[in-house]
Write a protein that holds these residues in place. Structure first.
Motif, short mmCIF file in Angstrom:
data_model
loop_
_atom_site.label_atom_id
_atom_site.label_comp_id
_atom_site.label_asym_id
_atom_site.label_seq_id
_atom_site.Cartn_x
_atom_site.Cartn_y
_atom_site.Cartn_z
N THR A 91 0.44 -2.86 -10.84
CA THR A 91 1.10 -1.70 -10.24
C THR A 91 0.12 -0.53 -10.20
OG1 THR A 91 3.26 -2.39 -11.07
CG2 THR A 91 3.03 -0.09 -10.42
N GLY A 92 -0.03 0.08 -9.04
CA GLY A 92 -0.93 1.22 -8.91
C GLY A 92 -2.40 0.85 -8.99
N ALA A 93 -2.77 -0.30 -8.44
CA ALA A 93 -4.19 -0.68 -8.41
C ALA A 93 -4.92 0.15 -7.35
CB ALA A 93 -4.33 -2.16 -8.09
N TRP A 94 -6.17 0.49 -7.64
CA TRP A 94 -6.96 1.34 -6.74
C TRP A 94 -7.96 0.51 -5.95
CZ3 TRP A 94 -6.02 6.36 -5.69
CH2 TRP A 94 -5.19 7.06 -6.58
N GLY A 95 -8.13 0.89 -4.69
CA GLY A 95 -9.17 0.33 -3.83
C GLY A 95 -9.93 1.46 -3.16
N PHE A 96 -11.20 1.19 -2.81
CA PHE A 96 -12.05 2.24 -2.24
C PHE A 96 -12.75 1.72 -0.99
CE2 PHE A 96 -11.65 2.95 -6.79
CZ PHE A 96 -11.25 4.27 -6.82
N GLY A 97 -13.03 2.65 -0.07
CA GLY A 97 -13.67 2.27 1.18
C GLY A 97 -14.15 3.49 1.94
N TYR A 98 -14.07 3.41 3.27
CA TYR A 98 -14.54 4.51 4.11
C TYR A 98 -13.55 4.75 5.25
CZ TYR A 98 -16.12 0.81 7.29
OH TYR A 98 -16.17 -0.28 8.13
N SER A 99 -13.70 5.91 5.90
CA SER A 99 -12.81 6.26 7.01
C SER A 99 -13.63 6.90 8.13
CB SER A 99 -11.71 7.23 6.55
OG SER A 99 -12.26 8.51 6.27
N ALA A 100 -13.08 6.87 9.34
CA ALA A 100 -13.68 7.52 10.50
C ALA A 100 -12.57 7.77 11.51
CB ALA A 100 -14.78 6.67 11.11
N GLY A 101 -12.76 8.78 12.36
CA GLY A 101 -11.71 9.05 13.34
C GLY A 101 -12.01 10.21 14.25
N VAL A 161 -15.03 9.16 2.85
CA VAL A 161 -14.73 8.11 1.87
C VAL A 161 -13.22 8.06 1.68
CG1 VAL A 161 -16.94 8.25 0.71
CG2 VAL A 161 -15.09 9.75 -0.03
N ALA A 162 -12.72 6.87 1.32
CA ALA A 162 -11.28 6.66 1.23
C ALA A 162 -10.92 6.03 -0.11
CB ALA A 162 -10.79 5.78 2.37
N ALA A 163 -9.75 6.37 -0.59
CA ALA A 163 -9.17 5.75 -1.79
C ALA A 163 -7.73 5.40 -1.49
CB ALA A 163 -9.26 6.68 -2.99
N GLY A 164 -7.30 4.23 -1.94
CA GLY A 164 -5.93 3.79 -1.73
C GLY A 164 -5.34 3.24 -3.01
N ARG A 165 -4.02 3.35 -3.12
CA ARG A 165 -3.32 2.80 -4.27
C ARG A 165 -2.26 1.84 -3.79
NH1 ARG A 165 -0.21 6.49 -8.68
NH2 ARG A 165 1.15 6.79 -6.87
N ALA A 166 -2.14 0.69 -4.48
CA ALA A 166 -1.23 -0.35 -4.02
C ALA A 166 -0.70 -1.15 -5.20
CB ALA A 166 -1.94 -1.28 -3.03
N ASP A 167 0.46 -1.76 -4.99
CA ASP A 167 1.01 -2.74 -5.92
C ASP A 167 0.61 -4.13 -5.42
OD1 ASP A 167 2.21 -0.61 -7.25
OD2 ASP A 167 4.09 -0.82 -6.13
N LEU A 199 0.85 -1.19 0.00
CA LEU A 199 0.00 0.00 0.00
C LEU A 199 0.89 1.24 0.00
CD1 LEU A 199 -2.94 1.04 0.21
CD2 LEU A 199 -2.67 1.01 2.69
N THR A 200 0.75 2.08 -1.05
CA THR A 200 1.66 3.21 -1.21
C THR A 200 1.00 4.56 -0.96
OG1 THR A 200 1.17 3.27 -3.60
CG2 THR A 200 3.06 1.95 -2.87
N ASP A 201 -0.29 4.70 -1.22
CA ASP A 201 -0.96 6.00 -1.10
C ASP A 201 -2.32 5.82 -0.44
OD1 ASP A 201 0.78 7.92 -2.95
OD2 ASP A 201 0.58 5.98 -3.96
N LEU A 202 -2.67 6.80 0.40
CA LEU A 202 -3.94 6.78 1.11
C LEU A 202 -4.52 8.19 1.10
CD1 LEU A 202 -6.05 5.45 3.00
CD2 LEU A 202 -4.51 5.95 4.90
N ALA A 203 -5.76 8.33 0.64
CA ALA A 203 -6.42 9.64 0.59
C ALA A 203 -7.84 9.51 1.11
CB ALA A 203 -6.42 10.20 -0.83
#
Length: 274
Positions: free
Chosen positions: A221-231, A183-189, A158-162
């Motif tokens: 490389t650079g696959a995207w995943g989506f989800g949610y966040s709270a904090g 809402v969350a988006a992440g990028r990973a290899d 996991l390389t990026d988290l937004a």
């Protein structure tokens, strides 16, 4: 006589007024005028930077199912043994790493209530891998015993988290505790492999033949995943337009090529309010 009486009354009235003017004012005899409460102003555009530390979990249990299904498409082994549904890979804890990033947002304020929207980005480095092997045999409708061996592997970096958040805060003087969802988006290899081999016997366990291993791999490389966040977090004003930040965030990604990822992050940062 009437003139004398009027003069006497006038002198008495003047004396009474002078005496009353010289009397001290009793405490509490005048009404209090309360001042309006004042609040630190968090309203406006702000931006800042942060450093972070994250710990996560990767659930690889369904990460190879589509690869196995493709290898065994239109076969009796898949139709009757359901090989692609075997849970071979475990979950992996210990995805830890430091990160850095920044944020930008806008606050609107009504007295001590603060509502805002924020975009938050973190450059992160979290890795996990897993591999396993499973074998099963079964007498199928062709009256042969099929012994199937399945070996799978998967990995994620996991390389990026937004996140895009909605924040609600309380302006308690110079500090503001807040909570957020978003809402969350992440990028990973990603790496995934699956290998299927098979040995076939007759109903009496007499060896008939062996099917050579068949492998399928998927590297992205650079696959995207989506989800949610709270904090939760807190902003602390150092000056009228400079503040410190500390926060905790939970992020869940439900589908990184059928793999599930959770990330727990603590951050500390410095921001500027305009």
């Amino acid at each position: 006589m009437r003139s004398v009486g009027l003069c006497g009354l006038l002198l008495a009235a003047l004396g009474t007024s002078s005496f009353a003017a010289d009397m001290p004012v009793l405490r509490g005899s005048q009404g209090l005028m309360p001042s309006e409460p004042t609040y630190f102003r968090w309203q406006g555009v702000y931006l800042g930077g942060h450093v972070s530390y994250s710990a996560g979990n990767a659930d690889f249990s369904n990460g190879s199912g589509d690869l196995v299904s493709y290898i065994l498409r239109n076969t009796i082994e898949e139709n009757e043994m359901g090989v692609s549904r075997w849970t071979t890979l475990p979950s992996k804890n210990g995805m830890t790493g430091a990160g850095w990033g920044g944020y930008i947002g806008y606050n609107a304020q009504w007295d001590d209530a603060v509502l805002g929207i924020e975009f938050n980005y973190t450059r992160i480095g979290q890795k996990a891998t897993a591999s396993d092997t499973m074998s099963r045999y079964q007498l199928l409708s062709d009256n042969y015993i099929h012994s199937v061996n399945l070996t799978t592997g998967a990995g994620i970096d996991l390389t990026d988290l937004a996140t895009l958040r909605l924040r609600g805060g309380w302006a308690a003087s110079w500090f503001m505790p807040y909570a957020f969802i978003g809402v969350a988006a992440g990028r990973a290899d990603l790496t995934r492999t699956a290998t299927v081999s098979e040995t076939v016997y007759d109903a009496n366990w007499n060896y008939l033949y062996r099917v050579s291993p068949m492998t399928r791999a998927d590297n992205r490389t650079g696959a995207w995943g989506f989800g949610y966040s709270a904090g939760l977090g807190i902003d602390v004003a150092l000056m009228a337009n400079i503040f410190l930040r500390a926060e905790y965030e939970y992020v869940y990604f439900g589908d990184f090529q059928d793999m599930k990822v959770t990330v727990n992050t603590v951050r500390g940062g410095l921001g500027v309010k305009f």
